[in-house]
Design a protein around this motif. Structure first.
Motif, PDB file in Angstrom:
ATOM      1  N   LYS A 238      62.630  42.589  40.876  1.00  0.00           N
ATOM      2  CA  LYS A 238      63.680  42.057  41.750  1.00  0.00           C
ATOM      3  C   LYS A 238      63.101  41.201  42.872  1.00  0.00           C
ATOM      4  N   ALA A 239      61.953  41.607  43.408  1.00  0.00           N
ATOM      5  CA  ALA A 239      61.356  40.833  44.501  1.00  0.00           C
ATOM      6  C   ALA A 239      60.947  39.443  44.010  1.00  0.00           C
ATOM      7  N   LEU A 240      60.417  39.349  42.800  1.00  0.00           N
ATOM      8  CA  LEU A 240      60.041  38.052  42.237  1.00  0.00           C
ATOM      9  C   LEU A 240      61.281  37.216  41.937  1.00  0.00           C
ATOM     10  N   ILE A 241      62.301  37.862  41.393  1.00  0.00           N
ATOM     11  CA  ILE A 241      63.551  37.154  41.095  1.00  0.00           C
ATOM     12  C   ILE A 241      64.166  36.598  42.373  1.00  0.00           C
ATOM     13  N   ASP A 242      64.129  37.384  43.432  1.00  0.00           N
ATOM     14  CA  ASP A 242      64.669  36.926  44.715  1.00  0.00           C
ATOM     15  C   ASP A 242      63.806  35.814  45.308  1.00  0.00           C
ATOM     16  N   PHE A 243      62.478  35.959  45.213  1.00  0.00           N
ATOM     17  CA  PHE A 243      61.592  34.942  45.778  1.00  0.00           C
ATOM     18  C   PHE A 243      61.846  33.587  45.136  1.00  0.00           C
ATOM     19  N   PHE A 244      62.030  33.570  43.818  1.00  0.00           N
ATOM     20  CA  PHE A 244      62.251  32.310  43.119  1.00  0.00           C
ATOM     21  C   PHE A 244      63.730  31.892  43.091  1.00  0.00           C
ATOM     22  N   GLU A 245      64.548  32.638  43.840  1.00  0.00           N
ATOM     23  CA  GLU A 245      65.944  32.259  44.091  1.00  0.00           C
ATOM     24  C   GLU A 245      66.760  32.136  42.801  1.00  0.00           C
ATOM     25  N   ILE A 246      66.525  33.074  41.878  1.00  0.00           N
ATOM     26  CA  ILE A 246      67.305  33.115  40.646  1.00  0.00           C
ATOM     27  C   ILE A 246      68.635  33.792  40.973  1.00  0.00           C
ATOM     28  N   PRO A 247      69.760  33.117  40.742  1.00  0.00           N
ATOM     29  CA  PRO A 247      71.052  33.675  41.153  1.00  0.00           C
ATOM     30  C   PRO A 247      71.482  34.866  40.298  1.00  0.00           C
ATOM     31  N   ASN A 248      72.331  35.707  40.893  1.00  0.00           N
ATOM     32  CA  ASN A 248      72.922  36.814  40.144  1.00  0.00           C
ATOM     33  C   ASN A 248      73.805  36.249  39.023  1.00  0.00           C
ATOM     34  N   GLY A 249      73.881  36.971  37.941  1.00  0.00           N
ATOM     35  CA  GLY A 249      74.741  36.544  36.834  1.00  0.00           C
ATOM     36  C   GLY A 249      73.972  36.046  35.627  1.00  0.00           C
ATOM     37  N   LEU A 250      72.677  35.722  35.811  1.00  0.00           N
ATOM     38  CA  LEU A 250      71.867  35.286  34.674  1.00  0.00           C
ATOM     39  C   LEU A 250      71.590  36.494  33.780  1.00  0.00           C
TER      40      LEU A 250
END
Length: 546
Positions: A238-250
């Motif tokens: 989750k921290a990596l997903i948030d860092f790279f600004e991947i939006p919710n819903g993918l």
């Protein structure tokens, strides 16, 4: 006997048919590469391919540095190669029901997005070598991570989590580009119908039913190339997903092991056959080379070359310009095995340059003959840094350089220097691996198109001063996928898989080799600084990997 040998052993599953040791069964392998799509069928007795079919793939290059492929064309060609191979098996009186499982191996880092409801791609696949995302990489290089006070701390924080460092190769930057530049992708994410995956995910989802219940998964080796999987937990981070600004819903694929039943083929001549193996191409070659023990290494020589070093159950975070990746995980309940990886940008492409651009030789056979017509290079060294140096130097301002030219230099000397340059680059990466692990590499397994050259391997063994081992059966990548699939359903054990090899042993003393290597290092120094770009050079100076 090592624990990993015990972990991957013959298994009888009460839910599956047991097979007599004398019964010959077969395992299929889908090998979806950058330039071709193939399907091969291996015998459970000999571990050799009995039939195969190959089709070339088409690259789409809309702009300089952009490389795409049509996902639907890839899928169509996978199905066609399966169908044609099955027809060949029929002519050999091999029943299709004897194919007990299918494995998948694929080009890594290539990124796809598609619609959950229609099954249609939302964009072409962006291929691993595509370089359009460099501005996105630069942007995230400058983004601060909480509690990381320096760029070096930030780099090491990311590298510890995912094993990788910032570079356009990795899937996350291609995904960010798609989200920011293709309106249909961002719209589909908001509506929670955008499926994301690498090439293995796209193929397995479609082959197991697609919109009608297809399995959305990837394996640990492919997931470890995205920059979004934590290499310790083997989960999306989750921290990596948030860092790279991947939006919710993918819609992310489920991360699975390399060897388990994921689903079954839903149509075609192999309908109902289980798909039970999945592994990235370079890791597939590591497995196909039987590098199951920590300390074993393989090098695949193609356009470039890729070295993987098995580090066992412990991920080693490189401080010498290498990547940390998952080598394989052979079953749901087994430990993952890790590897260090180093890449060389130019290998076979250097010989292609001599043939196509300089017209020195007509074909690869002539190259071998020419290289072996002289005993040495007469003092010249060729650093084929046409687009910079990769591992372990990471110098974007380096360019191809030939040093030591005299009036006595001939085409044969240049040809031999080209092969030596490929071998010296391999040694550079090997030394980094030994520095990171503290253990010497005692033998190097090789495969790939260039490994068919005896001349290259004779030079390589003298440059590295270790035995070079080449399997007689060169389809190691596909074999790795077949092994993973076969292990999952108990067709064979690790103990039963044997590989016949040719071994090349060095004849040059270590002192002579060391002297020649010192000259190579001087040639490397001469190649650096030709395409100076202060901003770019600063970026690469801080770069310890891809």
């Amino acid at each position: 006997m090592s624990k990993i040998h015990n972990l991957i052993c013959y298994k009888k599953n009460n839910t599956q048919k047991s097979m007599s040791a004398a019964e010959e069964t077969f395992v299929g392998a889908i090998d979806e590469g950058t330039s071709s799509t193939r399907f091969l069928v291996f015998s459970s007795k000999t571990h050799l391919p009995v039939a195969s079919h190959q089709m070339s793939t088409t690259n789409i290059t809309l702009n300089e540095g952009w490389v795409e492929q049509d996902p639907e064309e890839i899928l169509m060609k996978v199905k066609e190669t399966v169908a044609v191979t099955c027809e060949k098996l029929k002519t050999m009186n091999i029943s299709l029901s004897a194919i007990a499982a299918i494995g998948v191996t694929n080009q890594r880092e290539t990124t796809l997005v598609w619609d959950k409801h229609t099954g249609k791609p939302l964009h072409n696949a962006i291929i691993w070598m595509d370089m359009r995302t460099q501005p996105i990489v630069d942007r995230f290089m400058n983004k601060r991570i909480p509690n990381c006070h320096t760029p070096d701390e930030q780099k090491r924080h990311l590298q510890f989590k995912c094993g990788l460092t910032m570079n356009p190769y990795f899937s996350v930057f291609k995904l960010v580009w798609l989200i920011e530049n293709v309106p249909e992708v961002s719209k589909a994410i908001k509506e929670e119908r955008c499926m994301f995956g690498t090439m293995d995910s796209w193929l397995i989802w479609n082959l197991t039913g697609g919109v009608n219940g297809g399995v959305h998964m990837t394996d640990v080796t492919n997931a470890s190339r995205t920059m979004l999987m934590n290499i310790h937990s083997l989960r999306w981070d989750k921290a990596l997903i948030d860092f790279f600004e991947i939006p919710n819903g993918l819609l992310f694929p489920e991360i699975r092991s390399c060897s388990e039943v994921y689903g079954h083929m839903t149509d075609g001549p192999l309908k109902e056959t289980p798909i039970s193996g999945c592994i990235g191409d370079q890791q597939g070659a590591l497995m196909g080379q039987m590098c199951f023990l920590a300390g074993q290494a393989k090098c695949t020589f193609g356009t470039g070359c890729f070295l993987l070093y098995n580090t066992g159950r412990k991920p080693v975070i490189s401080t010498h310009g290498l990547l940390t990746t998952v080598a394989y995980k052979m079953g749901k309940h087994t430990d993952p095995i890790y590897a260090l990886e180093g890449s060389v940008a130019v290998a076979g492409s250097a010989t292609k340059w001599l043939k196509d651009n300089l017209g020195i030789v007509e074909n690869f056979k002539n190259m071998e003959e020419m290289a072996e017509s002289v005993d040495d290079t007469n003092g010249i060294h060729f650093v084929p840094a046409f687009s910079g140096l990769y591992a372990p130097y990471w110098k974007s301002d380096a360019r191809g350089t030939i040093t030591g030219l005299t009036m006595e230099t001939t085409n044969a000397h240049l040809m031999r220097a080209t092969l030596e340059g490929i071998c010296y680059q391999t040694k550079d990466v090997m030394q980094s691996m030994e520095s990171d692990t503290g253990h010497p590499i005692t033998a190097l397994n090789v495969d790939g198109g260039m490994s068919t050259s005896n001349a290259l391997l004779k030079i390589l063994t003298n440059v590295c001063c270790i035995p070079i081992v080449r399997p007689k059966m060169v389809e190691t990548t596909a074999l790795g996928a077949a092994l993973a699939a076969g292990f999952a359903i108990g067709i064979w054990s690790m103990h039963s898989v044997k590989s016949k090899c040719d071994t090349f042993v060095h004849t040059l003393s270590e002192d002579d080799q060391r002297s020649e290597y010192d000259m190579w290092k001087k040639a490397i120094d001469c190649s650096i600084g030709w395409n100076k770009d202060d901003e770019e050079d600063e970026y690469y100076d801080d770069f310890d990997g891809f």
